[in-house]
Scaffold this motif. Structure first.
Motif, PDB file in Angstrom:
ATOM      1  N   TYR A 178       0.841  -1.347  -0.215  1.00 25.12           N
ATOM      2  CA  TYR A 178       0.003   0.018   0.212  1.00 25.12           C
ATOM      3  C   TYR A 178       0.929   1.168  -0.068  1.00 25.12           C
ATOM      4  O   TYR A 178       1.774   1.381   0.605  1.00 25.12           O
ATOM      5  CB  TYR A 178      -0.886  -0.291   1.266  1.00 25.12           C
ATOM      6  N   PRO A 179       0.488   2.606  -0.716  1.00 27.35           N
ATOM      7  CA  PRO A 179       1.171   3.645  -0.453  1.00 27.35           C
ATOM      8  C   PRO A 179       1.391   4.071   0.900  1.00 27.35           C
ATOM      9  O   PRO A 179       0.327   3.959   1.769  1.00 27.35           O
ATOM     10  CB  PRO A 179       0.318   4.557  -1.309  1.00 27.35           C
ATOM     11  N   PRO A 180       2.308   4.913   1.406  1.00 30.69           N
ATOM     12  CA  PRO A 180       2.417   5.345   2.714  1.00 30.69           C
ATOM     13  C   PRO A 180       0.954   6.305   2.946  1.00 30.69           C
ATOM     14  O   PRO A 180       0.504   7.203   2.180  1.00 30.69           O
ATOM     15  CB  PRO A 180       3.598   6.089   2.905  1.00 30.69           C
ATOM     16  N   LEU A 181       0.658   6.315   4.211  1.00 31.01           N
ATOM     17  CA  LEU A 181      -0.298   7.169   4.594  1.00 31.01           C
ATOM     18  C   LEU A 181      -0.013   8.494   4.695  1.00 31.01           C
ATOM     19  O   LEU A 181      -0.702   9.579   4.525  1.00 31.01           O
ATOM     20  CB  LEU A 181      -1.127   6.903   5.920  1.00 31.01           C
ATOM     21  N   GLU A 182       1.157   8.919   5.228  1.00 31.76           N
ATOM     22  CA  GLU A 182       1.527  10.216   5.551  1.00 31.76           C
ATOM     23  C   GLU A 182       2.773  10.581   4.658  1.00 31.76           C
ATOM     24  O   GLU A 182       3.597   9.558   4.023  1.00 31.76           O
ATOM     25  CB  GLU A 182       2.150  10.341   6.819  1.00 31.76           C
ATOM     26  N   SER A 183       3.293  11.872   4.087  1.00 29.56           N
ATOM     27  CA  SER A 183       4.200  11.868   3.255  1.00 29.56           C
ATOM     28  C   SER A 183       5.530  11.859   4.107  1.00 29.56           C
ATOM     29  O   SER A 183       5.493  12.175   5.282  1.00 29.56           O
ATOM     30  CB  SER A 183       4.215  13.460   2.682  1.00 29.56           C
ATOM     31  N   ALA A 184       6.617  11.462   3.333  1.00 32.87           N
ATOM     32  CA  ALA A 184       7.788  11.479   4.113  1.00 32.87           C
ATOM     33  C   ALA A 184       8.181  12.778   4.675  1.00 32.87           C
ATOM     34  O   ALA A 184       8.150  13.879   3.779  1.00 32.87           O
ATOM     35  CB  ALA A 184       8.763  10.814   3.023  1.00 32.87           C
ATOM     36  N   LYS A 185       9.025  12.856   5.868  1.00 34.06           N
ATOM     37  CA  LYS A 185       9.218  14.117   6.466  1.00 34.06           C
ATOM     38  C   LYS A 185      10.532  14.500   5.880  1.00 34.06           C
ATOM     39  O   LYS A 185      11.366  13.943   5.517  1.00 34.06           O
ATOM     40  CB  LYS A 185       9.576  13.777   7.998  1.00 34.06           C
ATOM     41  N   GLN A 186      10.402  15.903   5.380  1.00 31.39           N
ATOM     42  CA  GLN A 186      11.677  16.270   4.633  1.00 31.39           C
ATOM     43  C   GLN A 186      12.508  17.200   5.549  1.00 31.39           C
ATOM     44  O   GLN A 186      12.054  17.802   6.391  1.00 31.39           O
ATOM     45  CB  GLN A 186      11.262  17.311   3.494  1.00 31.39           C
TER      46      GLN A 186
END
Length: 186
Positions: A178-186
């Motif tokens: 599944y795609p991640p629920l949250e965007s990766a922290k930058q």
């Protein structure tokens, strides 16, 4: 066209329309009257419990109130002043048909059915036949598809559609990841 002729033609048309409408009002219920062509819709009014001949035949003296209620249904009228009497009244009013009314009364003594009387009740099939006489909706269409219709409706499987989905994955199965629920922290 001069303005005087335009107003006189309009006046003549208005006078003709008023004359036609006035003559329609004096015809007294004629089918020629356009007002009689359109009638308001009147709903069917059904009140009470229908008691059939078959139900009446099941009644026997000595039955309890619960047994009578199980046979005939809940009475339409049960009076406080006549606690030993139940009245079953059924009325049906439909557009274009004479109103139908049926009455049946059962009498109790010491919570046991003593006697019963009322109108001659129609059987269920007779009553349904009376209901069906008014409306003719035409023939019922065939509700089963022929073999030719089933084959014509069947979609041919294309080679491109089957190549897009691997054979090992069953149709409708959830994806492996599944795609991640949250965007990766930058």
């Amino acid at each position: 066209m001069p303005a005087n002729h335009r107003y006189s033609a309009r006046t003549a048309f208005l006078l003709l329309a008023c004359t036609v409408l006035a003559s329609c009002g004096g015809m007294g219920g004629s089918s020629i009257n356009p007002v009689n062509w359109v009638t308001p819709y009147k709903i069917d009014v059904i009140q009470g419990n229908f008691v059939s001949k078959e139900q009446v035949e099941q009644l026997k003296a000595g039955m309890t109130r619960d047994q009578v209620k199980a046979t005939l249904g809940t009475p339409l009228m049960a009076s406080l002043f006549h606690a030993d009497r139940w009245d079953y009244v059924f009325t049906l009013k439909r557009q274009g048909v004479e109103p139908q009314s049926y009455k049946y009364t059962v009498f109790f003594k010491n919570d046991q059915l003593e006697r019963f009387e009322g109108d001659a009740m129609p059987s269920e099939t007779e009553f349904i036949a009376k209901l069906g006489k008014r409306r003719k909706l035409g023939d019922v269409p065939v509700l089963e598809a022929t073999e030719a219709q089933l084959k014509a409706a069947e979609k041919p499987k294309s080679a491109t559609a089957s190549a897009a989905v691997p054979a090992s994955v069953p149709a409708g199965a959830p994806p492996a990841s599944y795609p991640p629920l949250e965007s990766a922290k930058q």
